[in-house]
Design a protein around this motif. Structure first.
Motif, PDB file in Angstrom:
ATOM      1  N   SER B 355      41.527 -12.480 -31.038  1.00 17.71           N
ATOM      2  CA  SER B 355      41.578 -11.136 -30.463  1.00 17.71           C
ATOM      3  C   SER B 355      40.699 -10.169 -31.257  1.00 17.71           C
ATOM      4  O   SER B 355      39.966  -9.360 -30.683  1.00 17.71           O
ATOM      5  N   LEU B 356      40.777 -10.297 -32.589  1.00 17.48           N
ATOM      6  CA  LEU B 356      39.940  -9.424 -33.436  1.00 17.48           C
ATOM      7  C   LEU B 356      38.459  -9.634 -33.135  1.00 17.48           C
ATOM      8  O   LEU B 356      37.692  -8.670 -32.977  1.00 17.48           O
ATOM      9  N   LEU B 357      38.081 -10.903 -33.019  1.00 17.08           N
ATOM     10  CA  LEU B 357      36.666 -11.207 -32.805  1.00 17.08           C
ATOM     11  C   LEU B 357      36.183 -10.745 -31.431  1.00 17.08           C
ATOM     12  O   LEU B 357      35.139 -10.095 -31.303  1.00 17.08           O
ATOM     13  N   VAL B 358      36.975 -11.073 -30.393  1.00 19.06           N
ATOM     14  CA  VAL B 358      36.523 -10.776 -29.027  1.00 19.06           C
ATOM     15  C   VAL B 358      36.810  -9.320 -28.654  1.00 19.06           C
ATOM     16  O   VAL B 358      35.924  -8.587 -28.206  1.00 19.06           O
ATOM     17  N   ASP B 359      38.074  -8.886 -28.839  1.00 14.34           N
ATOM     18  CA  ASP B 359      38.442  -7.526 -28.419  1.00 14.34           C
ATOM     19  C   ASP B 359      37.964  -6.462 -29.410  1.00 14.34           C
ATOM     20  O   ASP B 359      37.764  -5.307 -29.036  1.00 14.34           O
ATOM     21  N   GLY B 360      37.857  -6.862 -30.667  1.00 15.04           N
ATOM     22  CA  GLY B 360      37.452  -5.893 -31.679  1.00 15.04           C
ATOM     23  C   GLY B 360      35.960  -5.896 -31.908  1.00 15.04           C
ATOM     24  O   GLY B 360      35.249  -4.985 -31.479  1.00 15.04           O
ATOM     25  N   VAL B 361      35.477  -6.993 -32.511  1.00 15.03           N
ATOM     26  CA  VAL B 361      34.065  -7.017 -32.943  1.00 15.03           C
ATOM     27  C   VAL B 361      33.109  -7.099 -31.756  1.00 15.03           C
ATOM     28  O   VAL B 361      32.198  -6.257 -31.624  1.00 15.03           O
ATOM     29  N   ILE B 362      33.297  -8.092 -30.895  1.00 15.98           N
ATOM     30  CA  ILE B 362      32.305  -8.271 -29.814  1.00 15.98           C
ATOM     31  C   ILE B 362      32.381  -7.137 -28.798  1.00 15.98           C
ATOM     32  O   ILE B 362      31.360  -6.583 -28.391  1.00 15.98           O
ATOM     33  N   ALA B 363      33.610  -6.771 -28.419  1.00 16.88           N
ATOM     34  CA  ALA B 363      33.726  -5.671 -27.437  1.00 16.88           C
ATOM     35  C   ALA B 363      33.251  -4.354 -28.051  1.00 16.88           C
ATOM     36  O   ALA B 363      32.537  -3.584 -27.403  1.00 16.88           O
ATOM     37  N   GLY B 364      33.613  -4.094 -29.304  1.00 16.35           N
ATOM     38  CA  GLY B 364      33.253  -2.814 -29.935  1.00 16.35           C
ATOM     39  C   GLY B 364      31.790  -2.735 -30.288  1.00 16.35           C
ATOM     40  O   GLY B 364      31.048  -1.913 -29.734  1.00 16.35           O
ATOM     41  N   VAL B 365      31.352  -3.618 -31.176  1.00 14.46           N
ATOM     42  CA  VAL B 365      29.943  -3.575 -31.613  1.00 14.46           C
ATOM     43  C   VAL B 365      29.025  -3.966 -30.466  1.00 14.46           C
ATOM     44  O   VAL B 365      27.975  -3.343 -30.247  1.00 14.46           O
ATOM     45  N   GLY B 366      29.436  -5.004 -29.694  1.00 19.07           N
ATOM     46  CA  GLY B 366      28.602  -5.449 -28.583  1.00 19.07           C
ATOM     47  C   GLY B 366      28.422  -4.361 -27.538  1.00 19.07           C
ATOM     48  O   GLY B 366      27.360  -4.207 -26.958  1.00 19.07           O
ATOM     49  N   GLY B 367      29.494  -3.577 -27.334  1.00 18.02           N
ATOM     50  CA  GLY B 367      29.419  -2.484 -26.368  1.00 18.02           C
ATOM     51  C   GLY B 367      28.346  -1.479 -26.737  1.00 18.02           C
ATOM     52  O   GLY B 367      27.726  -0.857 -25.866  1.00 18.02           O
ATOM     53  N   VAL B 368      28.117  -1.326 -28.037  1.00 16.50           N
ATOM     54  CA  VAL B 368      27.080  -0.395 -28.505  1.00 16.50           C
ATOM     55  C   VAL B 368      25.721  -1.079 -28.541  1.00 16.50           C
ATOM     56  O   VAL B 368      24.702  -0.499 -28.151  1.00 16.50           O
ATOM     57  N   LEU B 369      25.722  -2.340 -28.995  1.00 18.11           N
ATOM     58  CA  LEU B 369      24.438  -3.059 -29.092  1.00 18.11           C
ATOM     59  C   LEU B 369      23.766  -3.189 -27.729  1.00 18.11           C
ATOM     60  O   LEU B 369      22.544  -3.249 -27.648  1.00 18.11           O
ATOM     61  N   ALA B 370      24.561  -3.223 -26.674  1.00 18.46           N
ATOM     62  CA  ALA B 370      23.984  -3.341 -25.335  1.00 18.46           C
ATOM     63  C   ALA B 370      23.024  -2.188 -25.040  1.00 18.46           C
ATOM     64  O   ALA B 370      22.148  -2.309 -24.192  1.00 18.46           O
ATOM     65  N   PHE B 371      23.181  -1.089 -25.773  1.00 22.83           N
ATOM     66  CA  PHE B 371      22.347   0.078 -25.496  1.00 22.83           C
ATOM     67  C   PHE B 371      21.098   0.156 -26.381  1.00 22.83           C
ATOM     68  O   PHE B 371      20.371   1.139 -26.346  1.00 22.83           O
ATOM     69  N   VAL B 372      20.845  -0.899 -27.136  1.00 21.75           N
ATOM     70  CA  VAL B 372      19.617  -0.939 -27.951  1.00 21.75           C
ATOM     71  C   VAL B 372      18.362  -0.772 -27.077  1.00 21.75           C
ATOM     72  O   VAL B 372      17.444  -0.021 -27.438  1.00 21.75           O
ATOM     73  N   PHE B 530      19.641   2.424 -36.129  1.00 19.79           N
ATOM     74  CA  PHE B 530      20.752   2.269 -35.191  1.00 19.79           C
ATOM     75  C   PHE B 530      21.470   0.936 -35.421  1.00 19.79           C
ATOM     76  O   PHE B 530      22.707   0.868 -35.441  1.00 19.79           O
ATOM     77  N   LEU B 531      20.687  -0.129 -35.615  1.00 15.40           N
ATOM     78  CA  LEU B 531      21.282  -1.453 -35.814  1.00 15.40           C
ATOM     79  C   LEU B 531      22.091  -1.497 -37.112  1.00 15.40           C
ATOM     80  O   LEU B 531      23.161  -2.100 -37.155  1.00 15.40           O
ATOM     81  N   GLN B 532      21.566  -0.852 -38.149  1.00  7.57           N
ATOM     82  CA  GLN B 532      22.312  -0.839 -39.414  1.00  7.57           C
ATOM     83  C   GLN B 532      23.604  -0.053 -39.264  1.00  7.57           C
ATOM     84  O   GLN B 532      24.626  -0.405 -39.846  1.00  7.57           O
ATOM     85  N   HIS B 533      23.539   0.993 -38.468  1.00 14.30           N
ATOM     86  CA  HIS B 533      24.740   1.752 -38.165  1.00 14.30           C
ATOM     87  C   HIS B 533      25.756   0.866 -37.463  1.00 14.30           C
ATOM     88  O   HIS B 533      26.941   0.877 -37.779  1.00 14.30           O
ATOM     89  N   ALA B 534      25.266   0.074 -36.491  1.00 15.39           N
ATOM     90  CA  ALA B 534      26.151  -0.817 -35.724  1.00 15.39           C
ATOM     91  C   ALA B 534      26.768  -1.873 -36.633  1.00 15.39           C
ATOM     92  O   ALA B 534      27.930  -2.241 -36.481  1.00 15.39           O
ATOM     93  N   ALA B 535      25.967  -2.346 -37.591  1.00 12.22           N
ATOM     94  CA  ALA B 535      26.446  -3.425 -38.463  1.00 12.22           C
ATOM     95  C   ALA B 535      27.389  -2.913 -39.550  1.00 12.22           C
ATOM     96  O   ALA B 535      28.043  -3.711 -40.208  1.00 12.22           O
ATOM     97  N   SER B 536      27.463  -1.638 -39.746  1.00 10.33           N
ATOM     98  CA  SER B 536      28.318  -1.116 -40.826  1.00 10.33           C
ATOM     99  C   SER B 536      29.429  -0.229 -40.258  1.00 10.33           C
ATOM    100  O   SER B 536      30.555  -0.674 -40.039  1.00 10.33           O
ATOM    101  N   LEU B 537      29.084   1.003 -39.967  1.00 10.18           N
ATOM    102  CA  LEU B 537      30.100   1.981 -39.573  1.00 10.18           C
ATOM    103  C   LEU B 537      30.787   1.615 -38.256  1.00 10.18           C
ATOM    104  O   LEU B 537      32.008   1.727 -38.122  1.00 10.18           O
ATOM    105  N   ILE B 538      29.999   1.184 -37.287  1.00 10.38           N
ATOM    106  CA  ILE B 538      30.577   0.884 -35.970  1.00 10.38           C
ATOM    107  C   ILE B 538      31.427  -0.382 -36.051  1.00 10.38           C
ATOM    108  O   ILE B 538      32.499  -0.468 -35.444  1.00 10.38           O
ATOM    109  N   LEU B 539      30.969  -1.367 -36.810  1.00 10.38           N
ATOM    110  CA  LEU B 539      31.755  -2.593 -36.992  1.00 10.38           C
ATOM    111  C   LEU B 539      33.098  -2.257 -37.637  1.00 10.38           C
ATOM    112  O   LEU B 539      34.157  -2.689 -37.167  1.00 10.38           O
TER     113      LEU B 539
END
Lengths: 99, 743
Positions: B355-372, B530-539
């Motif tokens: 759940s952490l991986l899919v609902d947390g990391v992938i849904a959260g960070v991935g949701g933002v990365l999609a806008f790269v 932006f990517l570094q932001h996604a990999a740190s604060l957003i994650l």
């Protein structure tokens, strides 16, 4: 000529381009640039060197992604804008210098 | 006394100094004259490069020194000090003043100062080819007569005129002419004459400096020369004499003498340039100037800026849309499935880790990365604007607008930086020389829509305004500017009274074709941020939000298995629902996204993806085999390429793609349903209101910290509460208008 240049900058209603001022005063743009530099040296005009502004920041204090810039650029969001001159009179910093 | 007679003539070795403005072709001339016989080092105690070289000509050995490029010899810059020190201490036999023929009037100022040194001089009128191309015809004879020095036309890069320069240098040393002397007018000349008498009576001074040059410098109150004289016997008496002269001249002319002298030089040069320069073309206006006639026009400038920004946002939304879809599809489909399969192999498929991986990391960070791709498109368009030179024009017309609210010319830089990121923009306000201007600019920066808000706009515009996404996003950017202007006007009428609107002269660079490497670098630097932001604060934020969503509030729920509406996150977020309800989006999901958005605006999207995403995961994650997933990735990639190509004509208004669709269908419908319910059936009005709120409320905690650092606690608190109040009020008005309009 020099007084005319300073007066034109001081009395300009908002920003004007160097080319526009050159036409207005009938002075060659290159020579006009030299005259603006003269007034900058005299402390009557302030040179705003756009690209240097944000790079002079202390990046360690900035919590956004400002520290990864390469090639001397500190912050990736630095705007590279052209040089401009504005009157120094009436500004706190310059007043302090001249007191 | 220092005179031309002191120069030894008929020597086998002649020392020559090359002096000139930067970019006058001085170093090119030096290289052409000396070839490989060069020595490169540094000037003593300086970091400025010193180059010397040799040339054999007509049986003489010319020792040539390339002086640093300088605009004058007033000893203000390091280069000017080096050049002047060399001329005073080394006393070369000849000075070759290298002038840019295409920029003669500017270059003549240094030439006049060099000639006043009374050292034999030659004028190398370089870049004659450029001058000819510009249709300039220069009367060399008249120029030579006025300057009392031979004038040699050269094209250093083609090695034209080199022999003539060398011959003229030898000739100038062997047959010195009467030194150049500029007439400064009767009053100043009388004081110069008086000072010359004093100098003649001070042998220690006269032996060090050319007399007339020294007299002029003393009248100009040259601090460097005054301190040097103080060390010479009889020097102080001369300094005091010069002080009396300046006082007399000021009493007579009611003007500073140094200004009078500089003005006289400029006037004389202007008159000389008018005499010797003839333009062969009727129209000397450059192409850049012709374009600027429209782009910086008081009436047309702003509309042209708007059209260009519309194209920028069209590229940002339409061209990137297929790639947003593709990344989102890959992350929520194959990547999520592979992650779950990997966890399944470890026996963790049904655990909270999954759940952490899919609902947390992938849904959260991935949701933002999609806008790269959206940001890449925006940064591409902005880089093209910067590199072509248009950004400077945009800044110019916008500055004119800002000027009307009493903002200083320096304000435009922080405000422009604010479109990228509010934090460096706040720090950039420290360059303002007035505290009032710094505070005013710092208070307005947060209203400039930073790049982090763009994913929210793109997502919501695609959900609620498909087909009009560009218009909506551009409208939001403009609304930020309009609110900033109104707030600025209000502040200058209340807390920060306006000072006189200052003028400003801006040097606009000529337009040029954008450089591919430069554009690529700018895109990469900004996207990497932006990517570094996604990999740190957003994650980190995504994981914290997942944790809060995993913890149940009641006794019945289990960790990571509780219904999301019963989670701590939902309960905490529900606290702001009463405040948000009048705005049309009074749900705990919206409230939670806005609260988490205080960490960073990208987190708004990641939180929405997490809160709405959990309901869709089953449908999204169910899929086929590994090979089928790979086929899906490749097929959707090809589809994205085709869709991008079809979207390109849309930039000029030809629509081949239909409606914009950058939101994942499940997420889009979930958000739409939620807003439809919370707004009483006015989903579009509520969606627009949500975007306006995101635009106007506090950008992020880092911005608050930056404001506290630069503006102080009092102004930061005012800014924080001011932004929240303004955001609520404007959003309320927008929602009510939307409801009335039928949205």
């Amino acid at each position: 000529m020099l007084r005319d240049v300073l007066q034109a900058v001081e009395t300009a209603q908002g920003p004007i381009t160097l080319a526009e001022l050159s036409r207005r005063l009938n002075i060659d743009p290159g020579a006009l640039d030299g005259m603006l530099q003269h007034w900058e040296r005299k402390g009557k005009l302030v040179l705003n060197s756009g690209s240097a502004v944000a790079c002079n920041m202390d990046c360690a204090t900035i919590q956004c992604a400002c520290s990864m810039g390469a090639g001397g650029a500190c912050c990736p969001f630095v705007a590279r804008l052209p040089r401009s001159y504005s009157p120094a009179n009436g500004t706190a910093g310059v007043q302090a210098n001249t007191e | 006394m220092f005179t031309a007679d002191m120069i030894s003539i008929d020597r086998a070795t002649v020392s020559v100094a090359l002096a000139g403005n930067p970019n006058a072709g001085k170093s090119t001339l030096f290289n052409a004259l000396t070839g490989s016989r060069q020595q490169v080092g540094n000037w003593p105690g300086k970091t400025v490069e010193k180059k010397t070289g040799e040339l054999s000509h007509d049986g003489r050995r010319l020792m040539i020194t390339d002086l640093p490029g300088a605009y004058s010899l007033s000893a203000y810059t390091q280069e000017e000090i080096i050049a002047r020190d060399f001329l005073l201490t080394e006393r070369p036999d000849v000075v070759v003043a290298v002038l840019d023929a295409a920029n003669l009037e500017r270059n003549l100022y240094l030439a006049v100062q060099l000639l006043e040194f009374e050292t034999p001089a030659v004028i190398a009128l370089n870049m004659m080819d450029v001058a000819r191309r510009q249709g300039l015809d220069i009367d060399l004879h008249e120029l030579s007569r006025a300057l009392r020095a031979p004038v040699i036309p050269t094209v250093a890069r083609n090695e034209e005129g080199l022999r003539e320069v060398a011959s003229a240098a030898i000739g100038a040393m062997s047959e010195p002419t009467r030194p150049f002397s500029l007439d400064y007018g009767p009053e100043i000349e009388a004081e110069i004459a008086a000072l010359l008498v004093e100098i003649e009576h001070s042998p220690s001074v006269a032996g060090h400096y050319p007399a007339r040059w020294l007299a002029v410098r003393l009248l100009e109150e040259d601090r460097d020369i005054i301190s040097r004289l103080a060390r010479l016997f009889g020097g102080m008496a001369l300094v005091e004499r010069a002080e009396e002269s300046r006082a007399r001249l000021f009493a007579t002319l009611n003007e500073d003498v140094d200004l009078m002298i500089a003005d006289r030089r400029y006037t004389w040069i202007h008159q000389l340039a008018s005499r010797v320069l003839r333009s062969g073309r009727e129209d000397q206006v450059s192409l850049s100037d012709r374009i600027d006639y429209f782009t910086t026009d008081r009436r047309l400038g702003i509309p042209i800026f708007m059209i260009i920004m519309w194209v920028v946002f069209k590229i940002t939304t339409d061209v990137s849309a297929p790639w947003v879809d593709w990344i989102d599809g890959v992350l929520s489909g194959p990547i999520s499935r592979w992650a779950l399969a990997a966890l399944g192999a470890l026996g963790l498929e049904q655990s909270w880790v999954a759940s952490l991986l899919v609902d947390g990391v992938i849904a959260g960070v991935g949701g933002v990365l999609a806008f790269v791709p959206v940001l890449l498109s925006l940064y591409f368009a902005l880089a093209v604007m910067e590199d072509s030179g248009y950004m400077a024009r945009g800044a110019f017309v916008m500055d004119r607008l800002m000027n009307r609210i009493g903002l200083h010319g320096r304000s435009f830089l922080p405000l422009m930086v604010g479109f990228g990121c509010s934090v460096p923009a706040i720090y950039a306000t420290r360059t303002m020389t007035s505290r009032r201007d710094q505070i005013l600019t710092g208070l307005l920066v947060p209203f400039m829509s930073c790049g982090a808000r763009l994913p929210v706009y793109v997502l919501f515009a695609a959900i609620f305004f498909p087909g009009q996404a560009t218009l909506i996003i551009m409208g939001l950017y403009l609304l930020g500017i309009v609110v900033a202007i109104l707030v600025g006007l209000a502040l200058q009428r209340t807390l920060l009274p306006a000072t006189a609107a200052p003028g400003m002269v801006m040097e606009l660079p000529p337009y040029r074709l954008p450089n591919a490497r430069s554009i690529r670098n700018q895109m990469w630097l900004r996207t990497r941020a932006f990517l570094q932001h996604a990999a740190s604060l957003i994650l980190l934020s995504s994981m914290v939000i997942w944790l809060l969503m995993a913890i149940p509030t009641g006794r019945q729920g289990e960790f990571a298995a509780t219904p999301i509406e019963d989670s701590v996150f939902a309960r905490v977020s529900a606290a702001v629902v009463p405040i948000l309800s009048p705005l049309g989006f009074g749900t705990w999901e919206s409230g939670g996204a806005l609260i988490s958005g205080l960490v960073a605006k990208e987190v708004v999207v990641s939180t929405l993806s997490q809160t709405f995403g959990t309901e869709m995961e089953a449908a999204g994650i169910a899929g086929g085999s590994f090979l089928a997933d790979l086929r899906e990735i490749i097929t959707s990639f090809m589809a994205a390429v085709v869709d991008t190509l079809r979207a390109l004509p849309g930039i000029i208004g030809i629509n081949l793609t239909g409606e914009d669709n950058v939101a994942a269908p499940g997420l889009a419908s979930a958000i739409h349903s939620s807003f439809h319910a919370s707004s009483g059936g006015h989903a579009a009005a509520a969606g627009l209101a949500f975007m306006v709120f995101v635009l106007l409320y506090t950008p992020c905690m880092a911005t608050i910290a930056a404001e506290k650092h630069e503006l102080g606690t009092r102004w930061t608190l005012l800014s924080l509460f001011g932004q929240l109040t303004i955001a609520w009020l404007v959003t309320y008005v927008v929602f009510q208008i939307g409801v009335w309009w039928g949205g």
